[in-house]
Design a protein around this motif. Structure first.
Motif, PDB file in Angstrom:
ATOM      1  N   LYS A  70       0.870  -1.176   0.000  1.00 40.25           N
ATOM      2  CA  LYS A  70       0.000   0.000   0.000  1.00 40.25           C
ATOM      3  C   LYS A  70       0.907   1.227   0.000  1.00 40.25           C
ATOM      4  O   LYS A  70       2.118   1.124   0.099  1.00 40.25           O
ATOM      5  CB  LYS A  70      -0.904   0.016   1.238  1.00 40.25           C
ATOM      6  CG  LYS A  70      -1.725  -1.244   1.428  1.00 40.25           C
ATOM      7  CD  LYS A  70      -2.700  -1.480   0.306  1.00 40.25           C
ATOM      8  CE  LYS A  70      -3.497  -2.747   0.524  1.00 40.25           C
ATOM      9  NZ  LYS A  70      -3.761  -3.504  -0.642  1.00 40.25           N
ATOM     10  N   ASP A  72       1.343   3.540   2.226  1.00 43.61           N
ATOM     11  CA  ASP A  72       1.940   3.977   3.492  1.00 43.61           C
ATOM     12  C   ASP A  72       2.211   2.771   4.384  1.00 43.61           C
ATOM     13  O   ASP A  72       1.638   1.707   4.212  1.00 43.61           O
ATOM     14  CB  ASP A  72       1.031   4.995   4.204  1.00 43.61           C
ATOM     15  CG  ASP A  72      -0.289   4.390   4.613  1.00 43.61           C
ATOM     16  OD1 ASP A  72      -0.357   3.805   5.707  1.00 43.61           O
ATOM     17  OD2 ASP A  72      -1.260   4.502   3.830  1.00 43.61           O
ATOM     18  N   ARG A  73       3.095   2.979   5.361  1.00 46.37           N
ATOM     19  CA  ARG A  73       3.539   1.879   6.223  1.00 46.37           C
ATOM     20  C   ARG A  73       2.431   1.247   7.032  1.00 46.37           C
ATOM     21  O   ARG A  73       2.373   0.041   7.174  1.00 46.37           O
ATOM     22  CB  ARG A  73       4.536   2.364   7.273  1.00 46.37           C
ATOM     23  CG  ARG A  73       5.674   3.035   6.874  1.00 46.37           C
ATOM     24  CD  ARG A  73       6.496   3.497   8.058  1.00 46.37           C
ATOM     25  NE  ARG A  73       7.727   3.918   7.462  1.00 46.37           N
ATOM     26  CZ  ARG A  73       8.901   3.690   7.970  1.00 46.37           C
ATOM     27  NH1 ARG A  73       9.010   3.116   9.126  1.00 46.37           N
ATOM     28  NH2 ARG A  73       9.961   4.038   7.348  1.00 46.37           N
ATOM     29  N   VAL A  74       1.598   2.086   7.623  1.00 46.65           N
ATOM     30  CA  VAL A  74       0.576   1.561   8.529  1.00 46.65           C
ATOM     31  C   VAL A  74      -0.386   0.644   7.782  1.00 46.65           C
ATOM     32  O   VAL A  74      -0.677  -0.464   8.221  1.00 46.65           O
ATOM     33  CB  VAL A  74      -0.187   2.728   9.200  1.00 46.65           C
ATOM     34  CG1 VAL A  74      -1.329   2.220  10.056  1.00 46.65           C
ATOM     35  CG2 VAL A  74       0.771   3.566  10.032  1.00 46.65           C
ATOM     36  N   THR A  75      -0.855   1.087   6.629  1.00 45.22           N
ATOM     37  CA  THR A  75      -1.770   0.267   5.836  1.00 45.22           C
ATOM     38  C   THR A  75      -1.062  -0.968   5.300  1.00 45.22           C
ATOM     39  O   THR A  75      -1.642  -2.057   5.265  1.00 45.22           O
ATOM     40  CB  THR A  75      -2.348   1.092   4.664  1.00 45.22           C
ATOM     41  OG1 THR A  75      -2.782   2.347   5.165  1.00 45.22           O
ATOM     42  CG2 THR A  75      -3.502   0.395   4.017  1.00 45.22           C
ATOM     43  N   THR A  76       0.198  -0.817   4.899  1.00 46.56           N
ATOM     44  CA  THR A  76       0.961  -1.967   4.406  1.00 46.56           C
ATOM     45  C   THR A  76       1.146  -2.999   5.508  1.00 46.56           C
ATOM     46  O   THR A  76       0.965  -4.193   5.287  1.00 46.56           O
ATOM     47  CB  THR A  76       2.335  -1.517   3.873  1.00 46.56           C
ATOM     48  OG1 THR A  76       2.140  -0.615   2.787  1.00 46.56           O
ATOM     49  CG2 THR A  76       3.158  -2.692   3.395  1.00 46.56           C
ATOM     50  N   ARG A  77       1.485  -2.550   6.707  1.00 43.17           N
ATOM     51  CA  ARG A  77       1.682  -3.478   7.829  1.00 43.17           C
ATOM     52  C   ARG A  77       0.376  -4.209   8.149  1.00 43.17           C
ATOM     53  O   ARG A  77       0.357  -5.427   8.340  1.00 43.17           O
ATOM     54  CB  ARG A  77       2.200  -2.725   9.052  1.00 43.17           C
ATOM     55  CG  ARG A  77       2.557  -3.644  10.198  1.00 43.17           C
ATOM     56  CD  ARG A  77       3.199  -2.912  11.364  1.00 43.17           C
ATOM     57  NE  ARG A  77       2.420  -1.777  11.793  1.00 43.17           N
ATOM     58  CZ  ARG A  77       2.871  -0.524  11.826  1.00 43.17           C
ATOM     59  NH1 ARG A  77       4.105  -0.256  11.464  1.00 43.17           N
ATOM     60  NH2 ARG A  77       2.107   0.451  12.240  1.00 43.17           N
ATOM     61  N   SER A  78      -0.723  -3.487   8.177  1.00 45.50           N
ATOM     62  CA  SER A  78      -2.022  -4.106   8.425  1.00 45.50           C
ATOM     63  C   SER A  78      -2.359  -5.121   7.338  1.00 45.50           C
ATOM     64  O   SER A  78      -2.837  -6.225   7.618  1.00 45.50           O
ATOM     65  CB  SER A  78      -3.089  -3.013   8.488  1.00 45.50           C
ATOM     66  OG  SER A  78      -4.358  -3.572   8.549  1.00 45.50           O
ATOM     67  N   TYR A 172       7.519   0.033   3.374  1.00 49.03           N
ATOM     68  CA  TYR A 172       8.346   0.801   4.300  1.00 49.03           C
ATOM     69  C   TYR A 172       9.341   1.689   3.562  1.00 49.03           C
ATOM     70  O   TYR A 172       9.481   2.864   3.867  1.00 49.03           O
ATOM     71  CB  TYR A 172       9.086  -0.140   5.260  1.00 49.03           C
ATOM     72  CG  TYR A 172       8.275  -0.455   6.478  1.00 49.03           C
ATOM     73  CD1 TYR A 172       8.561   0.127   7.696  1.00 49.03           C
ATOM     74  CD2 TYR A 172       7.194  -1.321   6.403  1.00 49.03           C
ATOM     75  CE1 TYR A 172       7.810  -0.155   8.823  1.00 49.03           C
ATOM     76  CE2 TYR A 172       6.424  -1.606   7.513  1.00 49.03           C
ATOM     77  CZ  TYR A 172       6.730  -1.018   8.720  1.00 49.03           C
ATOM     78  OH  TYR A 172       5.975  -1.285   9.816  1.00 49.03           O
ATOM     79  N   GLU A 175       7.944   4.772   1.196  1.00 49.12           N
ATOM     80  CA  GLU A 175       7.577   6.071   1.772  1.00 49.12           C
ATOM     81  C   GLU A 175       8.676   7.102   1.589  1.00 49.12           C
ATOM     82  O   GLU A 175       8.413   8.290   1.573  1.00 49.12           O
ATOM     83  CB  GLU A 175       7.282   5.926   3.270  1.00 49.12           C
ATOM     84  CG  GLU A 175       5.903   5.450   3.547  1.00 49.12           C
ATOM     85  CD  GLU A 175       5.549   5.585   5.019  1.00 49.12           C
ATOM     86  OE1 GLU A 175       4.361   5.639   5.311  1.00 49.12           O
ATOM     87  OE2 GLU A 175       6.444   5.628   5.881  1.00 49.12           O
TER      88      GLU A 175
END
Length: 195
Positions: A70, A72-78, A172, A175
């Protein structure tokens, strides 16, 4: 000649492609997909049982990048954790089906319904489709080769892990690439303020 909505869509598309970040993003995601493909291919070649299926397994890893990555990191991590949870659950359902239920299309259909429902109960949201995709690909591989269901499930899960890790790392590092952190709307707004 074209209706107003079609002309507006064409204009919006031209505006989006007029920014260089769209090209950077396309090239970056292509590189991630190719990396996952190559890693998946090499991984599958290490298992002599799956040498002939290395291309399909590599494609499975490459497709996983697209599911995980994704902007951004947060969405990718989720997305990474959802994808891995779905893959593990799909592998478990595939193993249960292959080990205990006689292989028949109607029996497979009866397994898909509860798998979708349970995946929703577990909070996989729209990942229920990924659970079924994993289930189906493991069943397909089990019919195409003589490996045990355990080996097929392990290989498919490992390929998903390869693609998911590439997608996670891509999210990660992406970004920090120029152009990937800018949204086309923000870029257009910044250009408007400059004028």
């Amino acid at each position: 000649m074209l209706p107003e909505t079609a002309r507006r869509k064409v204009h919006e598309t031209e505006q989006r492609l007029g920014h260089w970040d769209a090209y950077v993003r396309s090239i970056y995601i292509t590189i991630l997909v190719i990396m996952a493909y190559l890693l998946g291919y090499e991984f599958d070649l290490m298992a002599p049982l799956h040498g002939g299926a290395a291309v399909v397994g590599a494609l499975w890893a490459a497709v996983t990048v697209l599911a995980v990555y994704k902007d951004d990191r947060v969405t990718t991590r989720s997305s990474f954790f959802s994808t891995m949870g779905s893959a593990l659950f799909g592998a478990a359902v595939a193993l249960a089906y292959l080990l205990w239920i006689p292989p028949h299309m109607w029996d497979l259909a009866l397994v898909i319904v509860p798998a979708m429902l349970i995946s929703q109960l577990l909070g996989f949201a729209d990942r229920g489709r990924q659970v079924v995709s994993t289930l189906l690909i493991i069943v397909i591989f089990s019919h195409l080769n003589n490996s045990t269901p355990w080996v097929n499930a392990a290989m498919r899960t490992a390929e998903v892990l390869i693609g998911a890790v590439v997608g996670l790392l891509g999210g990660y590092f992406g970004e920090h690439l120029p152009g990937l952190d800018e949204k086309p709307e923000k870029s257009a707004e910044a250009e408007h303020h400059k004028q």
